[in-house]
Enzyme design. Structure first.
Site, PDB file in Angstrom:
ATOM      1  N   ASP A 110       0.861  -1.188   0.000  1.00 27.96           N
ATOM      2  CA  ASP A 110       0.000   0.000   0.000  1.00 27.96           C
ATOM      3  C   ASP A 110       0.901   1.242   0.000  1.00 27.96           C
ATOM      4  OD1 ASP A 110       0.903   0.354   2.586  1.00 27.96           O
ATOM      5  OD2 ASP A 110      -1.091   0.425   3.503  1.00 27.96           O
ATOM      6  N   CYS A 114       3.528  -2.830   3.968  1.00 32.62           N
ATOM      7  CA  CYS A 114       2.656  -1.707   4.300  1.00 32.62           C
ATOM      8  C   CYS A 114       3.349  -0.942   5.422  1.00 32.62           C
ATOM      9  CB  CYS A 114       1.235  -2.160   4.639  1.00 32.62           C
ATOM     10  SG  CYS A 114       1.019  -3.112   6.152  1.00 32.62           S
ATOM     11  N   THR A 139       3.131  -1.083   8.709  1.00 33.97           N
ATOM     12  CA  THR A 139       3.602  -1.992   9.768  1.00 33.97           C
ATOM     13  C   THR A 139       3.902  -3.388   9.263  1.00 33.97           C
ATOM     14  OG1 THR A 139       1.335  -2.656  10.223  1.00 33.97           O
ATOM     15  CG2 THR A 139       2.214  -0.804  11.522  1.00 33.97           C
ATOM     16  N   HIS A 195      11.113 -23.328   9.486  1.00 30.76           N
ATOM     17  CA  HIS A 195      10.125 -24.021  10.314  1.00 30.76           C
ATOM     18  C   HIS A 195       8.694 -23.893   9.794  1.00 30.76           C
ATOM     19  CE1 HIS A 195      12.670 -24.309  14.262  1.00 30.76           C
ATOM     20  NE2 HIS A 195      13.344 -24.680  13.184  1.00 30.76           N
ATOM     21  N   HIS A 213       8.689 -30.311  10.960  1.00 29.15           N
ATOM     22  CA  HIS A 213       8.062 -29.027  10.625  1.00 29.15           C
ATOM     23  C   HIS A 213       6.998 -29.201   9.541  1.00 29.15           C
ATOM     24  CE1 HIS A 213      11.008 -27.287  13.204  1.00 29.15           C
ATOM     25  NE2 HIS A 213      11.976 -27.811  12.497  1.00 29.15           N
TER      26      HIS A 213
HETATM   27  C1  RB5 Z   1      -1.843   2.909   6.376  1.00 23.27           C
HETATM   28  O1  RB5 Z   1      -1.918   4.133   7.012  1.00 23.27           O
HETATM   29  C2  RB5 Z   1      -1.470   1.825   7.361  1.00 23.27           C
HETATM   30  O2  RB5 Z   1      -2.545   1.568   8.202  1.00 23.27           O
HETATM   31  C3  RB5 Z   1      -1.044   0.574   6.627  1.00 23.27           C
HETATM   32  O3  RB5 Z   1       0.051   0.851   5.821  1.00 23.27           O
HETATM   33  C4  RB5 Z   1      -0.624  -0.592   7.498  1.00 23.27           C
HETATM   34  O4  RB5 Z   1       0.323  -0.198   8.444  1.00 23.27           O
HETATM   35  C5  RB5 Z   1      -1.724  -1.354   8.081  1.00 23.27           C
HETATM   36  O5  RB5 Z   1      -1.535  -2.381   8.775  1.00 23.27           O
END
Ligand code: RB5
Length: 149
Positions: free
Chosen positions: A8, A65, A67, A98, A133
């Site tokens: 994203d 993304c 996170t 694993h 595994h």
């Molecule tokens: C976008 O702002 C953010 O929420 C997305 O990139 C991600 O971190 C979601 O898990």
């Protein structure tokens, strides 16, 4: 080896750095986007990469993304996908050895590009260990099948 890439807006710059790494190492890939920092919804990118890998069109997927979490949750909804969110090289290695992870998820807002590329290298170069595994991965697949009837 062919890699499916997706992200994203929060993972766009990291995805670009990964593309450069793959090109330098002559690893082929297809980029499923998004291709700018303009805000988009991450689930469809996780789904697209997940489906591409689950259908056997690609060997593995790498998604990014902010996170790494949201897009990984989406990818993991596709039957056959084992997506791991990774922020260290030990987990990168273990997720392959694993868990036979077939999609790697990274958070651009969590780790630096240097570490991210080391994780990508480790993850792509580590083979599944099989043996006990494999039994455990098969048990995960059984859970999935129970809910996909
Ligand atoms: C976008 O702002 C953010 O929420 C997305 O990139 C991600 O971190 C979601 O898990």
């Amino acid at each position: 080896m062919k890699i499916a890439l997706g992200n994203d807006h929060g993972g766009y710059h990291l995805k670009e750095a990964i593309k450069t790494y793959l090109e330098e190492n002559k690893i082929s890939y297809e980029d499923f986007g998004t291709n700018s920092g303009e805000s988009v919804d991450y689930p469809m990118y996780g789904q697209m990469v997940g489906e591409a890998v689950a259908l056997g069109k690609f060997d593995k997927g790498i998604i990014c993304c902010g996170t790494g979490i949201g897009i990984s949750i989406a990818a993991n909804k596709v039957p056959g996908i084992r997506c791991a969110v990774v922020s260290d090289t030990f987990s990168a290695q273990m997720s392959r050895e694993h868990n036979d992870a077939n999609v790697l998820s990274l958070g651009e807002r969590v780790i630096g590009v240097g570490l991210a590329l080391k994780i990508v290298k480790t993850w792509l170069e580590t083979e599944f260990a099989g043996d006990r595994h494999e039994r455990r991965v098969n048990l995960i697949t059984e859970i999935e099948q129970k809910y996909n009837k």
